[in-house]
Structure formats: structure tokens, C-alpha cells
Design a protein around this motif. Structure first.
Motif: not given
Lengths: 114, 115
Positions: A32, A34, A36, A44, A46, A49, A51, A90, A94, A99-100, A102, A104, B33, B35, B42-43, B98-100, B104, B106
Motif C-alpha cells: 500500500y 501513502f 503524509y 503527521l 494523511l 493513500k 490501497l 513524506f 506498508s 496495516g499501518n 509504515l 517512510f 504505533f 515511531y 523520515g519516521p 489495524g488495517g491500512a 492513522l 499522529f
């Protein structure tokens, strides 16, 4: 493992000009993708994205990106930038199913000048 | 809460000190999460929780780093015997699941400087 390369560390551009921020990735599995944005002293956020489905993805603030599997790229574009778009951008990937979690890229600082 | 809250926002530690960084995720968010973002980079992924379970800690750089989320909400990242290379911004993020396809969110980060 995955890796993300953002080819430009800084991109200066005049207000109302178009801009493209480049992102290339490497992965042995499908991913996937993304984008940011990070404004000073903020978290950060979003932008957009990819998918599945259409390879042209539209996001917030007038940004869009196109997934090119053959070139392993996911470049970000905006037809006309504003001063308020000045920020760090950024690109991230993933693995499908991860999932998330990531990976970067190093980031591109977009500097919009009046 | 309305967003992900992290504290302290800034922390200066002497080399060898232990530090604890706190993350308050959005209420009801199952996934959390951590980071690490070094200056100008980047993170980088550190670790991932689903509720109280730590499902992945593959990104923790050494055994001096430890994260917990005992009740499935607030999380703490602890760094023991800090070293100069630990200087970075530590970002916490949460998502409903948890899925993309879950956005998310921050926090603003905790900036750690080790002298």
C-alpha cells in the motif's frame, strides 16, 4: 524489506505554480502507498493513500498521486500551490496485510514562495 | 480525546538517565504505533499494539527500549540508560483498527535530547 526514496530533499516553487514531489519504492511484496504532510510543530497528517483500484488517487487540499507499478513510483502532484502548502511531505509504504506499519522516505521540504 | 496527546513535548536527559514518554491515543482506538524520527529523516517504525497486546516490536533498536500499554489505552515508551544516538522525536499514532484502510492519527511528538 521495503525502502522508500524521495529524490528531492527540498523543492522551492512559486505560489500558483504546479509541483511534483517524487517518490520511488522498493519491495519484494505488494504494498500500500501513502503520502503524509507534516506542518511545523504538528503531527503527521494523511494526504492520500493507494490501497487498490484506480491508480490515480485524489487527496485533501487539492493533491493527487499516481501509482505506477512498473516504475515503482507514487509521485505527488498539485496543479497550483499556495503559501500554506509549505511543509514537509513524506511518502510511505506498508506491505499488504501489515496495516499501518509504515516505512517512510526521508521527506521532501516544499517551500512555496510568493 | 480529540487527538493523540503526547507528553512531555520536550525532554532533555543526561546520558545514562532513564526516560519515559507517554501517549494518550484517541479514545476507542484499538491500534497504537510508536515511531522514531531522527533530525532530518523520515519516521522509523518502532512497535505496534493492538489493545494491550504488543504484536510487533521488531523496530525497537536495542533492549534499552521498552514499550507497554497495560490497559489497552495509554502507552508508555521507556528508554533506559539513554545514549546520544537516542536523540530524536518520538511519534505516537493511533487508529480505530489495524488495517491500512483505517486512518492513522499522529501526535505532535516528544522531542528527546540526550546530552
Amino acid at each position: 524489506a521495503q525502502s522508500v526514496t524521495q529524490l528531492d530533499s527540498q523543492v522551492p516553487v512559486f505560489e500558483e505554480a504546479p509541483v511534483e514531489l517524487r517518490c520511488n519504492y522498493s519491495s519484494s511484496v505488494s504494498v500500500y502507498l501513502f503520502w503524509y504532510v507534516q506542518y511545523p510543530n504538528q503531527g503527521l497528517q494523511l494526504l492520500l493513500k493507494y490501497l487498490s483500484g484506480s491508480t490515480l488517487v485524489k487527496g485533501i487540499n487539492g493533491f493527487e498521486a499516481e501509482f505506477n507499478k512498473s516504475q515503482t513510483s507514487f509521485h505527488l502532484r498539485k496543479p497550483s500551490v499556495h503559501i500554506s502548502d509549505t511543509a514537509e511531505y513524506f511518502c510511505a509504504v506498508s506491505p499488504i496485510g501489515a496495516g499501518n506499519m509504515l516505512t517512510f522516505g526521508g521527506g521532501t521540504r516544499l517551500m512555496v514562495k510568493p | 480525546g480529540a487527538g493523540v496527546s503526547q507528553s512531555p513535548r520536550y525532554k532533555v536527559a543526561k546520558r545514562g538517565q532513564d526516560v519515559a514518554l507517554r501517549c494518550d491515543p484517541i479514545s476507542g482506538h484499538v491500534s497504537l504505533f510508536w515511531y522514531q524520527q531522527a533530525l532530518g529523516q523520515g519516521p522509523e517504525f518502532l512497535t505496534y499494539f493492538q489493545n494491550e497486546a504488543q504484536l510487533d516490536k521488531s523496530g525497537l533498536p536495542s533492549d534499552r527500549f521498552f514499550a507497554e500499554r497495560p490497559e489497552g489505552s495509554v502507552s508508555t515508551l521507556k528508554i533506559q540508560r539513554t545514549q546520544q544516538e537516542d536523540s530524536a522525536v518520538y511519534l505516537c499514532a493511533s487508529s480505530l483498527l489495524g488495517g491500512a484502510d483505517n486512518v492513522l492519527t499522529f501526535g505532535a511528538g516528544s522531542r528527546l535530547t540526550v546530552l
